[in-house]
Motif scaffolding. Sequence first.
Motif, PDB file in Angstrom:
ATOM      1  N   ALA A   1       1.021  -1.126  -0.143  1.00 29.37           N
ATOM      2  CA  ALA A   1       0.086   0.078  -0.065  1.00 29.37           C
ATOM      3  C   ALA A   1       0.923   1.074   0.179  1.00 29.37           C
ATOM      4  O   ALA A   1       0.612   2.295  -0.552  1.00 29.37           O
ATOM      5  N   LEU A   2       1.989   1.201   0.709  1.00 29.60           N
ATOM      6  CA  LEU A   2       2.912   2.297   0.786  1.00 29.60           C
ATOM      7  C   LEU A   2       3.456   2.794  -0.609  1.00 29.60           C
ATOM      8  O   LEU A   2       3.545   3.997  -0.631  1.00 29.60           O
ATOM      9  N   ALA A   3       3.458   1.850  -1.440  1.00 28.89           N
ATOM     10  CA  ALA A   3       4.323   2.133  -2.590  1.00 28.89           C
ATOM     11  C   ALA A   3       3.275   2.957  -3.371  1.00 28.89           C
ATOM     12  O   ALA A   3       3.594   3.675  -4.580  1.00 28.89           O
ATOM     13  N   ARG A   4       2.035   3.151  -3.134  1.00 32.29           N
ATOM     14  CA  ARG A   4       1.040   3.778  -3.793  1.00 32.29           C
ATOM     15  C   ARG A   4       0.755   5.300  -3.205  1.00 32.29           C
ATOM     16  O   ARG A   4       0.025   5.899  -3.390  1.00 32.29           O
ATOM     17  N   LEU A   5       1.567   5.567  -2.073  1.00 30.24           N
ATOM     18  CA  LEU A   5       1.330   6.583  -1.257  1.00 30.24           C
ATOM     19  C   LEU A   5       3.007   7.265  -1.028  1.00 30.24           C
ATOM     20  O   LEU A   5       3.427   7.284   0.033  1.00 30.24           O
ATOM     21  N   PRO A   6       2.950   8.146  -1.998  1.00 26.28           N
ATOM     22  CA  PRO A   6       4.568   8.917  -1.799  1.00 26.28           C
ATOM     23  C   PRO A   6       4.591   9.644  -0.603  1.00 26.28           C
ATOM     24  O   PRO A   6       5.448   9.868  -0.255  1.00 26.28           O
ATOM     25  N   ASP A   7       3.267  10.479   0.010  1.00 24.47           N
ATOM     26  CA  ASP A   7       3.392  11.252   0.978  1.00 24.47           C
ATOM     27  C   ASP A   7       3.611  10.719   2.443  1.00 24.47           C
ATOM     28  O   ASP A   7       3.370  11.460   3.349  1.00 24.47           O
ATOM     29  N   VAL A   8       3.430   9.264   2.584  1.00 20.88           N
ATOM     30  CA  VAL A   8       3.217   8.625   3.616  1.00 20.88           C
ATOM     31  C   VAL A   8       4.503   7.918   3.973  1.00 20.88           C
ATOM     32  O   VAL A   8       5.218   7.155   3.325  1.00 20.88           O
ATOM     33  N   GLN A   9       4.777   7.706   5.567  1.00 22.26           N
ATOM     34  CA  GLN A   9       6.001   6.730   5.872  1.00 22.26           C
ATOM     35  C   GLN A   9       5.295   5.739   6.810  1.00 22.26           C
ATOM     36  O   GLN A   9       4.213   6.113   7.440  1.00 22.26           O
ATOM     37  N   LEU A  10       5.850   4.573   7.003  1.00 24.29           N
ATOM     38  CA  LEU A  10       5.339   3.503   7.348  1.00 24.29           C
ATOM     39  C   LEU A  10       6.233   3.007   8.821  1.00 24.29           C
ATOM     40  O   LEU A  10       7.545   2.975   8.156  1.00 24.29           O
ATOM     41  N   VAL A  11       5.534   3.066   9.862  1.00 20.64           N
ATOM     42  CA  VAL A  11       6.676   2.444  10.992  1.00 20.64           C
ATOM     43  C   VAL A  11       6.004   1.043  11.435  1.00 20.64           C
ATOM     44  O   VAL A  11       4.859   0.867  11.761  1.00 20.64           O
ATOM     45  N   LEU A  12       6.690   0.182  11.394  1.00 19.11           N
ATOM     46  CA  LEU A  12       6.522  -1.356  11.807  1.00 19.11           C
ATOM     47  C   LEU A  12       6.983  -1.441  13.256  1.00 19.11           C
ATOM     48  O   LEU A  12       8.286  -1.380  13.611  1.00 19.11           O
ATOM     49  N   VAL A  13       6.346  -1.641  14.171  1.00 19.65           N
ATOM     50  CA  VAL A  13       6.754  -1.774  15.494  1.00 19.65           C
ATOM     51  C   VAL A  13       6.243  -3.229  15.865  1.00 19.65           C
ATOM     52  O   VAL A  13       5.183  -3.813  15.727  1.00 19.65           O
ATOM     53  N   GLY A  14       7.289  -3.964  16.308  1.00 18.08           N
ATOM     54  CA  GLY A  14       7.102  -5.346  16.525  1.00 18.08           C
ATOM     55  C   GLY A  14       8.166  -6.429  16.002  1.00 18.08           C
ATOM     56  O   GLY A  14       8.851  -5.845  15.054  1.00 18.08           O
ATOM     57  N   ALA A  15       8.134  -7.329  16.473  1.00 19.90           N
ATOM     58  CA  ALA A  15       9.531  -8.267  16.206  1.00 19.90           C
ATOM     59  C   ALA A  15       8.962  -9.633  15.648  1.00 19.90           C
ATOM     60  O   ALA A  15       7.908 -10.024  15.866  1.00 19.90           O
ATOM     61  N   ALA A  16       9.835 -10.351  15.097  1.00 20.33           N
ATOM     62  CA  ALA A  16       9.464 -11.907  14.660  1.00 20.33           C
ATOM     63  C   ALA A  16       9.459 -12.684  15.973  1.00 20.33           C
ATOM     64  O   ALA A  16      10.694 -13.033  16.533  1.00 20.33           O
ATOM     65  N   LEU A  17       8.456 -12.807  16.781  1.00 19.08           N
ATOM     66  CA  LEU A  17       8.442 -13.359  17.933  1.00 19.08           C
ATOM     67  C   LEU A  17       8.405 -15.072  17.912  1.00 19.08           C
ATOM     68  O   LEU A  17       9.038 -15.967  18.756  1.00 19.08           O
ATOM     69  N   PHE A  18       7.967 -15.725  17.005  1.00 18.64           N
ATOM     70  CA  PHE A  18       8.071 -17.299  16.744  1.00 18.64           C
ATOM     71  C   PHE A  18       8.616 -18.007  15.577  1.00 18.64           C
ATOM     72  O   PHE A  18       8.122 -18.557  14.842  1.00 18.64           O
ATOM     73  N   GLY A  19       9.849 -17.261  15.170  1.00 15.27           N
ATOM     74  CA  GLY A  19      10.714 -17.886  14.412  1.00 15.27           C
ATOM     75  C   GLY A  19      10.514 -17.395  13.164  1.00 15.27           C
ATOM     76  O   GLY A  19      10.977 -17.979  11.982  1.00 15.27           O
ATOM     77  N   GLU A  20       9.637 -16.318  12.843  1.00 10.35           N
ATOM     78  CA  GLU A  20       9.173 -15.780  11.520  1.00 10.35           C
ATOM     79  C   GLU A  20      10.147 -14.881  10.770  1.00 10.35           C
ATOM     80  O   GLU A  20      10.255 -13.853  10.313  1.00 10.35           O
ATOM     81  N   ASP A  21      11.611 -15.201  11.190  1.00  7.23           N
ATOM     82  CA  ASP A  21      12.914 -14.328  10.687  1.00  7.23           C
ATOM     83  C   ASP A  21      12.829 -14.195   9.089  1.00  7.23           C
ATOM     84  O   ASP A  21      13.382 -13.270   8.784  1.00  7.23           O
ATOM     85  N   ALA A  22      12.640 -15.304   8.624  1.00  8.03           N
ATOM     86  CA  ALA A  22      12.757 -15.334   7.070  1.00  8.03           C
ATOM     87  C   ALA A  22      11.663 -14.246   6.544  1.00  8.03           C
ATOM     88  O   ALA A  22      11.859 -13.359   5.730  1.00  8.03           O
ATOM     89  N   TYR A  23      10.611 -14.127   7.300  1.00  5.15           N
ATOM     90  CA  TYR A  23       9.496 -13.308   6.894  1.00  5.15           C
ATOM     91  C   TYR A  23      10.099 -11.650   6.997  1.00  5.15           C
ATOM     92  O   TYR A  23       9.566 -10.773   6.253  1.00  5.15           O
TER      93      TYR A  23
END
Length: 412
Positions: A254-276
């Motif tokens: 979605a962000l790629a469609r919104l040049p005026d917006v920034q995205l903050v991802l808060v959270g970690a891979a808790l259960f082994g989703e490091d590849a994701y």
Amino acid sequence: MNAPRLAPSLPLAPADPRDNTAVARAPTVLFVDQSGQLGGAEFTLLPLAGLCAPRSEVVLLSDGPFRTRLEALGVRVRVIGDVRVSRIRRQSLPFGWLRALPAIVRQACALAREAKRFDVLFLNTQKALVLGALGKPLHRRPVIWHLHDIMSPEHFGTAQRVVVKWLVRHAVDHVVANSHASAQSLAALTGRASDTPPVVYNGIDTHAFDTPVAEHPDDVAALRRRLGLPEHAWLAGLFGRLAPWKGQHIAIDALARLPDVQLVLVGAALFGEDAYAQQLREQARRLGVADRVHFAGFRDDMPAWMKAMDVVLHTSTDAEPFGRVIVEGMAAGRPVIATAAGGVTEIVRHRQNGWLVEPGDDVALADAIRTLHASPELAQRLARQALVDVRRDFSLDGFLRRMTQAIADTAK
Ligand code: UDP
């Protein structure tokens, strides 16, 4: 399973959680949770175990920061882990369960020995349910299960669903579900409408979100500076562990469609989703938006992080059983955009106290963000109503009162 019993007039729950005389009359409880990590089920248990600390203990099936958080509240914690059991996943095949059977029996026996010292056994997660309920012939204690999941084939493998169905029928006295979506999924699994458990919505400590920060543009800038975020950008925040079904990749699309917006991802891979987590960074680079995506990692101070945002997003692609982050975003006084599935639709009313989009639809998500970006009055109106709703329907006191009531009912 017994018929749901949640008579609100019973005196079990101290109306004031700090009323120690009432606590002294309450039953003793052994809480069991499979995780040492801090997910939604663990954040939900935290204040309940804290409240019951004088007469309870928590058994964790694996160690981690959850233990430290419990101990900080004065809760006695015991860890009885076994990797053969922790390795079993939601979608594990019957073979996986069979291979772990000796370890499962050993852990069920260990739990049963613990449970005998308490009036009630409170099971907070799926594996806790299996081990705690299996040992019922040994401990003979009443069992309450707090259901935090949607028991559908999309979320759980056949083996787990069969085991849960059997245990709920034969070894669980009382179930409390975190949403009607979760409650109905259990009734669908057992095939009996009478098995639909009562619902107690998660409660949020709204006072923690009361601090009057970020109401003035200068406050927002100062807060963002403190958190290391861009001071003057329009920020969309997405909170929760990094996992494919939480849909962080949809937000980046979605962000790629919104040049005026920034995205903050808060959270970690808790259960082994490091590849994701790695894939998300690559996706951001591939789409040319890496400089507009901020990976904040796991954070403790949710109120501050949420108040630093212009909009709070929820992007789960599967039905969310409840979605604490949504209620927290509402408590922070921020407009929330969420995906319309599962328990979320019990929290968010489209265009009334938030904005709903179809799960997995990055175009609809981008449109929704654009709408709220373009109309601050609309965003503010939604946020104001959300605050009213969250204080009324999702208070921590209400949650604690209903849960302690359910525990007392189970002990009878
Ligand atoms: N959370 C947190 N720090 C983070 C990310 C999430 O404290 O960096 C908390 C969040 O505030 C919420 C919980 O983790 O209380 C996640 O619960 P939710 O019901 O949204 O998701 P679940 O983990 O149950 O899938």
